[in-house]
Design a protein around this motif. Sequence first.
Motif: not given
Length: 258
Positions: A119-127, A154-156, A179-181
């Motif tokens: 799931p997207a939330w897990l990918q974002a958490l891992a990143a 936030a970047g992921t 956005i990361i910057g």
Amino acid sequence: MAQPPAATNYEIAQVCLLAGKIMLENGGETYRVEDTMTHVAEAFGIPNSHCFVTPTGIIFSIDGPEQTTRLIRISSRSTDLRKVTVVNAISRRISRGELSPTDAYQELEALSADTRRYPAWLQALAAAMASGCFLIMFQGTWSDFFPAFLAGGAGTISLTFFHRLVPIKFFAEFLASLIIGIIAYVTVTTGLGHNLDKIIIGSVMPLVPGLLITNAVRDLMAGHFVSGVSKGAEAFLTAFAIGAGIAFVLTLYPGKGF
């Protein structure tokens, strides 16, 4: 007892092409794709097969009285090494004689249609966690761990969102790094972060095309120059997009954190 009808060259070619397509679309190296297709054809009794694989297409041909030549287009590529592993497992089962062409094609079709992903939330958490850990690895301070965690996650999320909104990988990566910057700059200016350079470096690492660069080098070493150069060019464009997004932020807000 009646014997099942022998598989035709067309059916064998279908199995080989689908196996190669799944591997190429999910991060498999060019030489690995060609080896797998050749071994599958040999396991089905076709010793004289030829395949030519590029990042955007596969050509497969079988010599003989019933000569068959097929071309398949690769329109999208991502990273899902689980599917590459499953295709390798199916290839080994074919080599042991456990699967007929029909059974192998059905399993490959089911694998190709499998859209299960983390799931997207897990990918974002891992990143986010990876970004914080990269920050520490690059000799950052623990006080900057949370800003890197925030910017990396936030970047992921941004990369996934913008890639769905604009199906052009370059622009999605550019906007995600932008956005990361911005987040890194805001955390430094508000006092939440301290070292802008370390925060940015750690946060962009999940976007870096590491697998693509590795595959490009391995293909070049294996003699697949067309695939190696094209994957290298794709990796360069990705790196350029990431760098351009960060450079845009630093151009607007120079002299902070360096």
